[in-house]
Design a protein around this motif. Sequence first.
Motif, short mmCIF file in Angstrom:
data_model
loop_
_atom_site.label_atom_id
_atom_site.label_comp_id
_atom_site.label_asym_id
_atom_site.label_seq_id
_atom_site.Cartn_x
_atom_site.Cartn_y
_atom_site.Cartn_z
N LYS A 96 0.85 -1.19 0.00
CA LYS A 96 0.00 0.00 0.00
C LYS A 96 0.89 1.24 0.00
O LYS A 96 1.71 1.42 0.90
CB LYS A 96 -0.91 0.01 1.23
CG LYS A 96 -1.89 1.18 1.24
CD LYS A 96 -2.83 1.09 2.43
CE LYS A 96 -3.82 2.26 2.42
NZ LYS A 96 -4.78 2.18 3.55
N PRO A 97 0.74 2.12 -0.99
CA PRO A 97 1.61 3.31 -1.08
C PRO A 97 1.13 4.45 -0.18
O PRO A 97 -0.07 4.63 0.03
CB PRO A 97 1.51 3.69 -2.55
CG PRO A 97 0.15 3.23 -2.96
CD PRO A 97 -0.14 1.99 -2.17
N LEU A 320 6.10 2.19 0.75
CA LEU A 320 5.26 1.04 0.48
C LEU A 320 5.19 0.17 1.73
O LEU A 320 6.22 -0.26 2.27
CB LEU A 320 5.83 0.22 -0.68
CG LEU A 320 6.00 0.97 -2.02
CD1 LEU A 320 6.70 0.08 -3.03
CD2 LEU A 320 4.66 1.44 -2.55
N ASP A 321 3.99 -0.09 2.18
CA ASP A 321 3.77 -0.93 3.36
C ASP A 321 3.13 -2.23 2.94
O ASP A 321 2.04 -2.25 2.36
CB ASP A 321 2.88 -0.21 4.37
CG ASP A 321 3.55 1.02 4.96
OD1 ASP A 321 4.64 0.87 5.53
OD2 ASP A 321 2.99 2.13 4.83
N GLY A 322 3.81 -3.33 3.24
CA GLY A 322 3.31 -4.66 2.92
C GLY A 322 3.03 -5.46 4.18
O GLY A 322 3.18 -4.98 5.30
N ARG A 325 6.84 -6.37 5.36
CA ARG A 325 7.91 -5.36 5.38
C ARG A 325 7.42 -4.05 4.81
O ARG A 325 6.39 -3.98 4.13
CB ARG A 325 9.13 -5.83 4.58
CG ARG A 325 8.87 -5.97 3.09
CD ARG A 325 10.11 -6.36 2.32
NE ARG A 325 11.17 -5.39 2.40
CZ ARG A 325 12.09 -5.19 1.45
NH1 ARG A 325 12.04 -5.91 0.33
NH2 ARG A 325 13.04 -4.30 1.59
N SER A 326 8.18 -3.01 5.10
CA SER A 326 7.95 -1.69 4.53
C SER A 326 9.22 -1.23 3.86
O SER A 326 10.33 -1.59 4.29
CB SER A 326 7.54 -0.69 5.62
OG SER A 326 6.33 -1.07 6.22
N LEU A 327 9.09 -0.46 2.81
CA LEU A 327 10.26 0.11 2.16
C LEU A 327 9.87 1.41 1.46
O LEU A 327 8.71 1.65 1.16
CB LEU A 327 10.87 -0.86 1.14
CG LEU A 327 10.11 -1.14 -0.17
CD1 LEU A 327 11.10 -1.63 -1.23
CD2 LEU A 327 9.03 -2.18 0.03
N THR A 328 10.87 2.25 1.26
CA THR A 328 10.70 3.48 0.49
C THR A 328 11.61 3.37 -0.72
O THR A 328 12.82 3.19 -0.57
CB THR A 328 11.05 4.72 1.32
OG1 THR A 328 10.16 4.79 2.44
CG2 THR A 328 10.91 5.98 0.49
N ALA A 343 -4.61 -0.44 -4.28
CA ALA A 343 -4.65 -0.14 -2.85
C ALA A 343 -5.93 0.59 -2.44
O ALA A 343 -6.09 0.96 -1.28
CB ALA A 343 -3.44 0.70 -2.46
N GLY A 344 -6.84 0.81 -3.41
CA GLY A 344 -8.11 1.43 -3.08
C GLY A 344 -8.20 2.91 -3.34
O GLY A 344 -9.20 3.55 -2.99
N TYR A 345 -7.16 3.49 -3.97
CA TYR A 345 -7.19 4.91 -4.31
C TYR A 345 -7.71 5.09 -5.74
O TYR A 345 -7.85 4.13 -6.50
CB TYR A 345 -5.80 5.53 -4.18
CG TYR A 345 -5.21 5.43 -2.79
CD1 TYR A 345 -5.63 6.27 -1.77
CD2 TYR A 345 -4.21 4.50 -2.51
CE1 TYR A 345 -5.08 6.17 -0.49
CE2 TYR A 345 -3.65 4.40 -1.24
CZ TYR A 345 -4.10 5.24 -0.24
OH TYR A 345 -3.56 5.14 1.02
#
Length: 665
Positions: A96-97, A320-322, A325-328, A343-345
């Motif tokens: 999810k961004p 990005l949240d999974g 894990r999360s990463l940028t 992601a629903g946007y």
Amino acid sequence: EREHTTPTTTPEPMCQSQGLTEAEMKLIDELKGLGQAHLFKGWEDNKIKDADKKRLAEQLGTLNSQYPGGLKAYIENSIKLLKESKEGANAFTGFKPSAPKGLALKLGDAKFNEMEAAGMKVIKDTAFCIVAGGLGERLGYNGIKVELPYETVTETCYLDLYCKHILALQERARKNGAPKCVLPLAIMTSGDTDEKTRVLLEANDNFGMAEGQIVIVKQEKVPSLADNNAAFVLQKGDDFQIQTKPHGHGDVHMLLHEAGLAKKWANEGRKYLMFFQDTNGLVFHAAPAAFGVSDSMGFEVNSLTVPRRPGEAVGAICKLDGKDRSLTCNVEYNQLAGLMKDAGYGGDEADESGFSPFPGNLNILIFSIPEYAKTLEKCGGMVPEFVNPKYKDAAKTIFKKPTRLECMMQDYPKLLSSESKVGFVSLERSVCFSAVKNNAIDALGKQKKTGFPESACSGEQDAYKIARMYLSLAGAKVNVDGKKEKFNRIDTEVGAKVVFQPSFATTLEEFKAKFPNPTQVVLGDQATVLLEGSDITVKRLEMKTGYLFVKACPGAKVSIDWKGDNAPMKFQPKGEFNEATGAFDYPEGLAEKYRIRGYTMEYEGSAAEKKNSTFVITKPGNYTITQNGIQASPSLSYVSYVPGAALMAVTAIGFIALARFLMRR
């Protein structure tokens, strides 16, 4: 490039060719078992020369040694990624961004000044790396891009400009408590650019850099792939050479690791490494502030970015949240809209600022060196690869042309843990980014579509405009935007041609201090001014049209008090578009570096007039420059060239000093 289908027949037994080493024969047998038997078809035929077999065997050995894990790993990675590509796998599925952490700055505001000051405190512990593996063919230039002139007033080339910036920052660091500071520069070249880059450096004495201060690492290529089975492709017209293609600029991490540079810099206590591209002359205007943001916010990776409009064809920095894990990291623009919708946007949309919440990636990266060196030790310098085949059929089994594995340097954050601090700093495009990569035809199309032609012409005009912006912020009177003119049919903004070489000032606040009376600095659109030297102060500079060139050596303190006009330098348009051919016609003999701009720079006065407004000071001392010439005080110092009127003035000063001395005697 020949079409190829992976053979299904049983591989022929390995021939005992004369001249092949045991290691070469072993590698060939291994490759046969990995689906590459077609490369050696007919080798049992005595008509095939051993010398040809040796050529292919040696190339395969070289390719095997250059890829981590060898060709076996390359083939296995290729098959895996080609399978994922065929199936349409999305690496960001389930993420999810959201907006990343970072800081948006504006040139001249308080926060920008604060970050520049913070950056200058750590500048002594920095290192730099240019990614310079490409030629200028896309520009219409048959040479390496770093040798192109950034601007045509001085014809300073890009590599010289970057060295000047690094040396200027180094000088400030030495003055601020680090007298032995040396800032290293790594240059990643390719087979296309390596020799020419070395020749350019040697011919120019490394542009003032010390012995060993510049380190060159050379990128190699990888085999082309014919199909989803990762079959290698032979060169057209040569059955004993593998077709190869660039692996991507992500190789820079592996090369820095293999050269031991990241580890060396970490052991030296260096804090930050900045990566930048070969033809972006504005990048160092943002460097101190970007370093300041990295240090203030504790970023392990910091991307220099620009505000990005939704749908703009530029990668975006996203958090990005999974599930695990999360990463940028960077997300390519053609993936972002789908990612947002999943992601629903609604898609790639603007926030209240009118821009996307995801800033635009420029591939200008600042890494924290200690963490960078540790990560490279773990991964061997390899960043995640991808493959991008162009399919000929709906079943995705036939390629339009051979493909290869690639990697991008901005994908490095994908190697990091969720706890790693990754963020961005954002600045206006006019301050930090003006790429030079398109020929005149393509640049016109790019300008119509995006507003940014990214040509040699626009790059040069942006060089003068940033100087005018600095002058305006200092309080001087200058037309920042200039007047609209066309060169090579490209709309440009032409104003005062101002060149402040990096030695003049490294930050905006330092720049402002060079103009104690800014209201007495007034430049017209036809003024051309070049200032080079760290101890130049401009007390007055009023010139509607004309030319002034001042270059002062270290230790020379120069005060400029100039009011007056003289002959100017002007752009002289060159070339006309031929509608019949769809190309430009240029005067015979016009150099490519001018063709890609659509003009030359010409001085409208005589050689004598130009000399009278050119001052090159080569000995320390105190000097005052006016429209009447140069004065040296308190005693006569050496000036390499003193124009006519000034020579009389300086000579008179010398005679007066001598007379006073004799009278005292």
